[in-house]
Motif scaffolding. Structure first.
Motif, PDB file in Angstrom:
ATOM      1  N   ARG A  43       0.901  -1.138  -0.013  1.00  0.00           N
ATOM      2  CA  ARG A  43       0.046   0.009   0.091  1.00  0.00           C
ATOM      3  C   ARG A  43       0.718   1.228   0.055  1.00  0.00           C
ATOM      4  O   ARG A  43       1.965   1.335   0.283  1.00  0.00           O
ATOM      5  N   TYR A 105      12.770  -7.044  14.440  1.00  0.00           N
ATOM      6  CA  TYR A 105      11.753  -7.189  15.611  1.00  0.00           C
ATOM      7  C   TYR A 105      11.380  -8.543  16.099  1.00  0.00           C
ATOM      8  O   TYR A 105      10.340  -8.795  16.611  1.00  0.00           O
ATOM      9  N   LYS A 110       9.205  -5.838  19.671  1.00  0.00           N
ATOM     10  CA  LYS A 110       8.742  -4.498  20.338  1.00  0.00           C
ATOM     11  C   LYS A 110       8.150  -4.723  21.692  1.00  0.00           C
ATOM     12  O   LYS A 110       7.549  -5.670  22.121  1.00  0.00           O
ATOM     13  N   HIS A 118      12.049  -5.763   9.404  1.00  0.00           N
ATOM     14  CA  HIS A 118      11.821  -4.781   8.348  1.00  0.00           C
ATOM     15  C   HIS A 118      13.070  -4.391   7.656  1.00  0.00           C
ATOM     16  O   HIS A 118      13.903  -4.353   8.342  1.00  0.00           O
ATOM     17  N   GLU A 137       9.373   0.543   2.887  1.00  0.00           N
ATOM     18  CA  GLU A 137       9.599  -0.313   3.800  1.00  0.00           C
ATOM     19  C   GLU A 137       9.210  -1.797   3.325  1.00  0.00           C
ATOM     20  O   GLU A 137       7.920  -1.761   3.149  1.00  0.00           O
ATOM     21  N   GLN A 139       8.163  -5.121   5.215  1.00  0.00           N
ATOM     22  CA  GLN A 139       7.839  -5.731   6.138  1.00  0.00           C
ATOM     23  C   GLN A 139       7.703  -7.323   5.877  1.00  0.00           C
ATOM     24  O   GLN A 139       7.062  -7.949   5.090  1.00  0.00           O
ATOM     25  N   ALA A 149      -0.389  -8.601  14.588  1.00  0.00           N
ATOM     26  CA  ALA A 149      -0.355  -6.916  14.231  1.00  0.00           C
ATOM     27  C   ALA A 149      -1.541  -6.483  13.741  1.00  0.00           C
ATOM     28  O   ALA A 149      -1.679  -5.342  13.908  1.00  0.00           O
TER      29      ALA A 149
HETATM   30  P1  0O2 Z   1       0.973   1.804   9.510  1.00  0.00           P
HETATM   31  O1  0O2 Z   1      -0.370   2.089   9.745  1.00  0.00           O
HETATM   32  O2  0O2 Z   1       0.944   0.172   9.556  1.00  0.00           O
HETATM   33  O3  0O2 Z   1       1.557   2.409   8.425  1.00  0.00           O
HETATM   34  P2  0O2 Z   1      10.453   3.854  15.270  1.00  0.00           P
HETATM   35  O4  0O2 Z   1      10.979   5.054  15.542  1.00  0.00           O
HETATM   36  O5  0O2 Z   1      11.630   2.855  14.725  1.00  0.00           O
HETATM   37  O6  0O2 Z   1       9.936   2.987  16.610  1.00  0.00           O
HETATM   38  P3  0O2 Z   1       9.361   3.754  12.524  1.00  0.00           P
HETATM   39  O7  0O2 Z   1      10.211   4.575  12.001  1.00  0.00           O
HETATM   40  O8  0O2 Z   1       7.689   4.073  12.363  1.00  0.00           O
HETATM   41  O9  0O2 Z   1       9.197   3.600  14.298  1.00  0.00           O
HETATM   42  O10 0O2 Z   1       9.568   2.456  12.258  1.00  0.00           O
HETATM   43  P4  0O2 Z   1       8.835   1.034  12.771  1.00  0.00           P
HETATM   44  O11 0O2 Z   1       8.937   0.777  14.209  1.00  0.00           O
HETATM   45  O12 0O2 Z   1       9.898  -0.007  12.036  1.00  0.00           O
HETATM   46  O13 0O2 Z   1       7.552   0.737  12.429  1.00  0.00           O
HETATM   47  C1  0O2 Z   1       7.089   1.029  11.224  1.00  0.00           C
HETATM   48  C2  0O2 Z   1       5.722   0.276  10.820  1.00  0.00           C
HETATM   49  O14 0O2 Z   1       5.961  -1.011  11.404  1.00  0.00           O
HETATM   50  C3  0O2 Z   1       4.565   0.759  11.444  1.00  0.00           C
HETATM   51  O15 0O2 Z   1       3.705   1.745  10.580  1.00  0.00           O
HETATM   52  C4  0O2 Z   1       3.662  -0.691  11.631  1.00  0.00           C
HETATM   53  O16 0O2 Z   1       3.084  -0.818  10.171  1.00  0.00           O
HETATM   54  C5  0O2 Z   1       4.569  -1.560  12.115  1.00  0.00           C
HETATM   55  N1  0O2 Z   1       4.591  -1.484  13.400  1.00  0.00           N
HETATM   56  C6  0O2 Z   1       5.606  -1.217  14.205  1.00  0.00           C
HETATM   57  N2  0O2 Z   1       5.325  -1.295  15.503  1.00  0.00           N
HETATM   58  C7  0O2 Z   1       4.103  -2.047  15.511  1.00  0.00           C
HETATM   59  C8  0O2 Z   1       3.394  -2.399  16.644  1.00  0.00           C
HETATM   60  O17 0O2 Z   1       3.923  -2.237  17.989  1.00  0.00           O
HETATM   61  N3  0O2 Z   1       2.151  -2.922  16.333  1.00  0.00           N
HETATM   62  C9  0O2 Z   1       1.691  -2.857  14.932  1.00  0.00           C
HETATM   63  N4  0O2 Z   1       0.620  -3.489  14.792  1.00  0.00           N
HETATM   64  N5  0O2 Z   1       2.468  -2.566  14.079  1.00  0.00           N
HETATM   65  C10 0O2 Z   1       3.789  -1.962  14.145  1.00  0.00           C
HETATM   66  P5  0O2 Z   1       2.884   2.805  11.159  1.00  0.00           P
HETATM   67  O18 0O2 Z   1       3.196   4.005  10.384  1.00  0.00           O
HETATM   68  O19 0O2 Z   1       3.112   2.941  12.711  1.00  0.00           O
HETATM   69  O20 0O2 Z   1       1.693   2.270  10.839  1.00  0.00           O
END
Ligand code: 0O2
Length: 202
Positions: A43, A105, A110, A118, A137, A139, A149
């Motif tokens: 997406r 992760y 986390k 990632h 990104e 995943q 998740a």
């Molecule tokens: P969406 O709505 O999915 O797009 P950081 O500063 O490293 O902690 P960063 O830079 O956002 O954070 O990177 P990170 O942690 O790798 O997370 C990026 C995406 O991973 C998130 O995008 C989520 O899709 C997923 N993610 C990370 N942590 C979690 C979590 O605890 N639960 C769930 N369900 N998904 C997670 P967005 O933009 O947050 O959300």
């Protein structure tokens, strides 16, 4: 801001990555080998979510494309934990993009209980205005990690990031259960794959 123009290259990247990863899956199938990839989703982050993330992290609008690394997002879902690392190795050996960051992760779960692998990549894309390198990104996670998740994400949305303690505790238990499910399935992986080979041959 002209969001349509800004997001167009990201849409292109997401579509290209989908085709390429689905191609990898198809090649395993032609060769009748277990595919480490079960399915792929992708997406482009909706503008509303981009703006929310920018506000939360105090990212100025002119830094969005460099500081928000998941505007283009691709998710690879695997059957087994081992498959995740097979996909990681395959992505590392590709020549069509550069990996700039990897976050495991799975080894480092986390605080929320989230598990996933990632990769942040720089992907060169051809636009009508020339070549542009955009961040994306990828995943990579198992079906069980994805189930967890997806549900946790919905709850986070519902509670605007403030999930009540009782539900949080249940989510932690669910994360451990999902992890155990992955471990148990890994132990009978060979059996399952053999059964699936017989099934597909029919
Ligand atoms: P969406 O709505 O999915 O797009 P950081 O500063 O490293 O902690 P960063 O830079 O956002 O954070 O990177 P990170 O942690 O790798 O997370 C990026 C995406 O991973 C998130 O995008 C989520 O899709 C997923 N993610 C990370 N942590 C979690 C979590 O605890 N639960 C769930 N369900 N998904 C997670 P967005 O933009 O947050 O959300």
């Amino acid at each position: 801001m002209n969001w349509e123009a800004i997001l167009a290259p990201y849409t292109q990247v997401v579509e290209e990555l989908k085709v390429k990863l689905k191609g990898m899956r198809a090649q395993f199938e032609y060769e009748a080998r277990h595919s480490p990839i079960e399915f792929i989703t992708a997406r482009v982050k909706p503008v509303k979510s981009i703006l929310e993330k920018a506000e939360k992290r105090q990212i100025p609008l002119d830094r969005i494309e460099t500081d928000i690394q998941d505007i283009a997002g691709v998710r690879v879902v695997c059957q087994f934990v081992d498959d995740i690392y097979t996909v990681v190795d395959m992505l590392r050996s590709r020549q069509d993009f550069t990996i700039i960051e990897e976050k495991d992760y799975i080894a480092n779960e986390k605080e929320s209980g989230y598990r996933s692998y990632h990769m942040i990549i720089e992907y060169p894309v051809e636009t009508i205005h020339g070549n542009k390198v955009v961040l994306a990104e990828i995943q990579i996670r198992t079906l069980a990690m994805n189930f967890w998740a997806t549900n946790e994400h919905s709850l986070n949305y519902k509670y605007k990031g403030r999930i009540p303690a009782e539900i949080k505790a249940r989510l932690h238990l669910a994360a451990e259960a999902a992890f155990m499910l992955d471990e148990e399935m890994s132990k009978i992986k060979t059996e399952i794959q053999e059964a699936q080979r017989i099934f597909y041959r029919k």
